[in-house]
Design a protein around this motif. Structure first.
Motif, short mmCIF file in Angstrom:
data_model
loop_
_atom_site.label_atom_id
_atom_site.label_comp_id
_atom_site.label_asym_id
_atom_site.label_seq_id
_atom_site.Cartn_x
_atom_site.Cartn_y
_atom_site.Cartn_z
N VAL A 152 0.97 -1.19 0.10
CA VAL A 152 -0.03 0.07 -0.27
C VAL A 152 1.06 1.31 -0.15
O VAL A 152 0.28 2.19 -0.14
N SER A 153 2.00 1.20 0.26
CA SER A 153 3.20 2.45 0.31
C SER A 153 3.31 2.64 -1.29
O SER A 153 3.49 1.64 -1.96
N HIS A 154 3.81 4.03 -1.48
CA HIS A 154 4.51 4.19 -2.64
C HIS A 154 5.75 3.40 -2.95
O HIS A 154 5.96 3.08 -4.12
N MET A 155 6.60 3.41 -2.05
CA MET A 155 7.82 2.53 -2.18
C MET A 155 7.55 1.12 -2.66
O MET A 155 8.40 0.66 -3.20
N GLY A 156 6.67 0.60 -2.16
CA GLY A 156 6.25 -0.73 -2.51
C GLY A 156 5.97 -0.77 -3.93
O GLY A 156 5.78 -1.76 -4.48
N LYS A 157 5.42 0.12 -4.72
CA LYS A 157 5.23 0.15 -5.98
C LYS A 157 6.40 0.71 -6.84
O LYS A 157 6.45 0.39 -8.03
N VAL A 158 7.15 1.38 -6.41
CA VAL A 158 8.49 1.96 -7.05
C VAL A 158 9.58 1.09 -7.13
O VAL A 158 10.07 0.89 -8.15
N PHE A 159 9.91 0.17 -5.87
CA PHE A 159 10.77 -0.62 -5.98
C PHE A 159 10.29 -2.07 -5.77
O PHE A 159 8.98 -2.43 -5.16
N ASN A 160 11.11 -3.04 -5.91
CA ASN A 160 10.89 -4.57 -5.89
C ASN A 160 11.33 -5.09 -4.39
O ASN A 160 12.39 -5.18 -4.13
N PHE A 161 10.45 -5.28 -3.66
CA PHE A 161 10.79 -5.60 -2.27
C PHE A 161 10.52 -7.12 -1.87
O PHE A 161 9.53 -7.51 -2.24
N VAL A 162 11.52 -7.73 -1.74
CA VAL A 162 11.32 -9.34 -1.44
C VAL A 162 11.55 -9.42 0.13
O VAL A 162 12.43 -8.73 0.67
N ARG A 163 10.81 -10.09 0.64
CA ARG A 163 10.83 -10.08 2.03
C ARG A 163 11.28 -11.61 2.68
O ARG A 163 11.22 -12.48 2.30
N TYR A 164 12.03 -11.49 3.86
CA TYR A 164 12.45 -12.44 4.58
C TYR A 164 11.72 -12.69 5.83
O TYR A 164 11.01 -11.42 6.15
N LYS A 165 11.70 -13.59 6.50
CA LYS A 165 10.61 -13.83 7.68
C LYS A 165 11.65 -14.40 8.76
O LYS A 165 12.90 -14.83 8.68
N THR A 166 11.00 -14.43 10.19
CA THR A 166 11.78 -14.94 11.36
C THR A 166 11.26 -16.57 11.15
O THR A 166 10.22 -16.82 10.75
N GLY A 167 12.18 -17.12 12.01
CA GLY A 167 11.83 -18.51 12.18
C GLY A 167 11.41 -18.81 13.70
O GLY A 167 10.92 -17.90 14.19
N GLU A 168 11.66 -19.80 13.95
CA GLU A 168 11.29 -20.22 15.46
C GLU A 168 11.92 -19.45 16.60
O GLU A 168 13.06 -19.25 16.56
N GLY A 169 11.22 -18.99 17.51
CA GLY A 169 11.71 -18.05 18.45
C GLY A 169 12.01 -16.69 18.01
O GLY A 169 12.36 -15.84 18.93
N GLY A 170 11.68 -16.14 16.62
CA GLY A 170 11.79 -14.86 16.24
C GLY A 170 13.32 -14.99 15.64
O GLY A 170 13.65 -13.88 15.17
N ALA A 171 13.96 -16.00 15.45
CA ALA A 171 15.23 -15.98 14.95
C ALA A 171 15.30 -15.75 13.53
O ALA A 171 14.70 -16.11 12.69
N ILE A 172 16.45 -14.81 12.95
CA ILE A 172 16.49 -14.79 11.66
C ILE A 172 17.40 -15.97 10.94
O ILE A 172 18.31 -16.17 11.39
N ASP A 173 16.92 -16.55 9.91
CA ASP A 173 17.43 -17.67 9.34
C ASP A 173 18.36 -17.12 8.08
O ASP A 173 17.98 -16.63 7.07
#
Length: 420
Positions: A133-154
């Motif tokens: 919904v943000s303008h930046m989301g329309k201008v640039f290509n955002f690829v997302r990472y997620k957290t894993g078990e307990g909130g750790a970054i994989d």
């Protein structure tokens, strides 16, 4: 009542009444929205100063208007203090808030369509980190990472994604993530794919400045953005810190690329804030923010609340109110409002519910710590919050708890709130 307040009351009693009402709300209740805080009286003085009258388009020594000797000095002080505080090589203190701050950083180093690897919003990312919904989301290509078990970054998974999409920026940053980051891990991913490493530390800027949380520059980050309020306790505004080689691109992106003249009263307030944050007392404050957050988290857990990531490393926590109390986030926020505790509804990882009726609430300890509250007050407040969330329709209970919150607040003044 001072002359200016009396003049406002006489000229526009309606606006005066609402300002007075907000002062009462802040005084009588507890602010636990983690993005809010009470600024210093000295900052309030700067915000209401004659600097608000001055247009200062450009940068010190290179303005488009005359009469800049004092504004140039103010901005230079703000930049020097910011660099010293965060260990940065360059600082731009002109962004008007957090969103244009990040927009300017993106446009400084990317072209439309370029890719950013950023945290998924439901896992803690911010609106400016690629929300559709943000303008930046329309201008640039955002690829997302997620957290894993307990909130750790994989980081292995992040590395795999990065090699597939070849981002221009690997972005570490969050709006509702209760843990600290392994910035070296992000730097390693960025190096592997030739990307810039950027951190948005808006929520924890004060904690980083105080040295109680990790500093991305210690891991060799290229760009660090932060708002100047929240845990820094300054005026509402934004700031971009970077290595020297990016200074020209960053400055040009802020002005004239994205905005016109800065709000010099805010820049002065930020300079005062950076001076305050460099003092030993601020480290003590930051340490207490963290201690209060851990105590509050433990109290909530003991009361049956499920916290996202199971606890906190910073100033905030997110309660899964649906699983814990059978309430969606909006209902939980309203139940806490009724007892004088301000929080905000919040999505949780991969939340199946809509943003205005999400599955959680977010809360934090910077504002109540500013008032002087400590771990004993966190235990009392946590217990009252659990009571309220267990029985949200009990009006008599809400009335009793509201009285207890108000009585507690009488012992802790709000800095800068006028009397009378």
């Amino acid at each position: 009542m001072d002359a200016d307040r009396q003049a406002l009351k006489s000229y526009d009693p309606e606006i005066f009444a609402e300002i007075a009402g907000e002062e009462g709300r802040q005084t009588d209740g507890v602010e636990m929205i983690p993005s809010e805080n009470y600024t210093y009286p000295e900052v309030l003085a700067a915000l209401g100063s004659v600097l608000t009258n001055k247009y200062s388009e450009g940068y010190p020594g290179r303005r488009y208007y005359g009469g800049q000797e004092h504004t140039d000095a103010v901005e230079r002080l703000a930049r020097e203090r910011a660099c010293a505080l965060f260990g940065a090589e360059h600082a731009n203190v002109q962004p008007l808030s957090g969103s244009p701050m990040n927009q300017a950083a993106y446009f400084a180093v990317m072209q439309p369509g370029d890719t950013v690897l950023a945290m998924d919003l439901s896992h803690g990312g911010h609106l400016t980190h690629g929300a559709p919904v943000s303008h930046m989301g329309k201008v640039f290509n955002f690829v997302r990472y997620k957290t894993g078990e307990g909130g750790a970054i994989d980081f292995e998974q992040m590395m795999t994604i990065a090699k597939q999409v070849r981002p221009k920026i690997v972005l570490a940053g969050y709006s509702s993530y209760p843990r600290d980051y392994d910035y070296a891990g992000f730097r390693q991913v960025a190096d592997e794919v030739g990307a810039l490493a950027m951190a948005d530390i808006s929520h924890i800027g004060g904690l980083v400045a105080a040295g109680v949380m990790a500093n991305p520059f210690d891991a060799g980050f290229d760009i660090v953005t932060t708002t100047t309020h929240k845990s820094l306790r300054g005026p509402r505004g934004g700031m971009i810190l970077c290595r020297k080689g990016l200074a020209k691109a960053i400055d040009s992106s802020v002005f004239p690329g994205l905005q016109g003249g800065p709000h010099m009263n805010n820049v002065a307030g930020a300079a005062i804030t950076f001076k305050k944050a460099a003092e030993p007392a601020f480290r003590g404050y930051a340490e207490q923010v963290l201690a209060n957050a851990k105590t509050l988290a433990r109290t909530l857990l003991d009361g049956g609340a499920r916290l996202i990531t199971g606890g906190t490393d910073n100033h905030m926590m997110v309660i899964d109110t649906v699983e814990s109390f059978g309430l969606d986030g909006r209902a939980a926020e309203e139940a806490l409002d009724r007892i004088g505790v301000a929080t905000n509804k919040q999505v949780i990882p991969d939340d199946p519910r809509p943003p205005l009726r999400p599955s959680g609430v977010r809360l934090g300890t910077p504002a109540c710590t500013t008032r002087g509250m400590g771990e004993e007050e966190m235990r009392r407040l946590g217990g009252w919050m659990v009571e309220a969330l267990r029985a949200p329709e009990d009006a008599a209970l809400a009335g009793r708890l509201c009285g207890q919150v108000r009585e507690l607040c009488r012992g802790f003044a709000v800095p800068g709130v006028a009397k009378g």
